[in-house]
Design a protein around this motif. Structure first.
Motif, PDB file in Angstrom:
ATOM      1  N   ILE A   3      46.743  46.585 -14.253  1.00  0.00           N
ATOM      2  CA  ILE A   3      47.800  45.687 -14.731  1.00  0.00           C
ATOM      3  C   ILE A   3      49.135  46.131 -14.149  1.00  0.00           C
ATOM      4  O   ILE A   3      49.508  47.301 -14.245  1.00  0.00           O
ATOM      5  N   ILE A   5      53.261  45.572 -14.259  1.00  0.00           N
ATOM      6  CA  ILE A   5      54.324  45.066 -15.124  1.00  0.00           C
ATOM      7  C   ILE A   5      55.669  45.239 -14.422  1.00  0.00           C
ATOM      8  O   ILE A   5      56.192  46.356 -14.340  1.00  0.00           O
ATOM      9  N   ALA A  16      57.051  42.273 -22.540  1.00  0.00           N
ATOM     10  CA  ALA A  16      55.863  42.240 -21.683  1.00  0.00           C
ATOM     11  C   ALA A  16      55.112  43.571 -21.773  1.00  0.00           C
ATOM     12  O   ALA A  16      53.873  43.597 -21.831  1.00  0.00           O
ATOM     13  N   TYR A  19      53.306  43.647 -24.998  1.00  0.00           N
ATOM     14  CA  TYR A  19      52.138  42.769 -24.896  1.00  0.00           C
ATOM     15  C   TYR A  19      50.979  43.517 -24.218  1.00  0.00           C
ATOM     16  O   TYR A  19      49.839  43.444 -24.663  1.00  0.00           O
ATOM     17  N   VAL A  20      51.298  44.251 -23.163  1.00  0.00           N
ATOM     18  CA  VAL A  20      50.262  45.006 -22.456  1.00  0.00           C
ATOM     19  C   VAL A  20      49.679  46.106 -23.339  1.00  0.00           C
ATOM     20  O   VAL A  20      48.472  46.355 -23.305  1.00  0.00           O
ATOM     21  N   VAL A 108      51.785  41.057 -15.670  1.00  0.00           N
ATOM     22  CA  VAL A 108      52.388  40.649 -16.939  1.00  0.00           C
ATOM     23  C   VAL A 108      53.882  40.905 -16.818  1.00  0.00           C
ATOM     24  O   VAL A 108      54.309  42.024 -16.565  1.00  0.00           O
ATOM     25  N   VAL A 138      50.756  36.548 -16.519  1.00  0.00           N
ATOM     26  CA  VAL A 138      51.088  36.236 -17.907  1.00  0.00           C
ATOM     27  C   VAL A 138      52.600  36.401 -18.051  1.00  0.00           C
ATOM     28  O   VAL A 138      53.141  37.446 -17.723  1.00  0.00           O
ATOM     29  N   VAL A 140      55.821  36.521 -20.581  1.00  0.00           N
ATOM     30  CA  VAL A 140      56.132  36.853 -21.972  1.00  0.00           C
ATOM     31  C   VAL A 140      57.613  36.637 -22.195  1.00  0.00           C
ATOM     32  O   VAL A 140      58.430  37.075 -21.403  1.00  0.00           O
TER      33      VAL A 140
END
Length: 141
Positions: A3, A5, A16, A19-20, A108, A138, A140
């Motif tokens: 992932i 970010i 964000a 969220y992760v 994200v 994604v 956020v």
């Protein structure tokens, strides 16, 4: 799962990261989380006549550190292992390039609501990443 970010120190980018953290906990599988801070130094071209390259590099590095630290704090408190990358260049292009090169599974990122007219004229980094990335993105708030 890998992932990526992008962080800029804003509230949406910290959201964000949070969220992760929730995503990593829910997945219950091994996740590799990488923070990326990118600065477009094109705006500093006029300053280069008066300030050395080293001073500009130091300034951008300090700025990136300030932007990454709050995100690192959130990840550390949640015991989520992570790494950080600092880049210079076009922000959206650098995010997409790293995501492609390192074969990230997911991006994200926070999104800032500037308003319809500004987004129509300038576009946002998030919109450009969504349009150019091959992996899911994604957003956020």
């Amino acid at each position: 799962m890998k992932i990526l970010i992008p962080v800029d120190g804003s509230k949406p980018s910290i959201n964000a990261v949070k969220y992760v953290v929730g995503l990593v906990r829910n997945l219950r599988s091994k996740c590799a989380v990488t923070l990326i801070s990118v600065h477009d130094d094109a705006g500093l071209n006029h300053v280069r006549r008066f300030v050395s390259k080293d001073q500009i590099d130091d300034y951008l590095r300090e700025l990136s550190d300030k932007q990454i630290k709050p995100a690192q704090k959130v990840l550390n408190e949640a015991d989520v292992l992570h790494s950080a990358v600092i880049k210079r260049g076009n922000v959206a292009e650098e995010i997409v390039a790293l995501a492609k090169k390192e074969k990230f599974d997911l991006i994200v990122m926070g999104t800032k609501g500037r308003g319809g007219l500004m987004d129509a004229l300038v576009g946002s980094v998030a919109q450009r990443v969504v349009g150019a990335a091959k992996q899911p993105v994604v957003l956020v708030k």
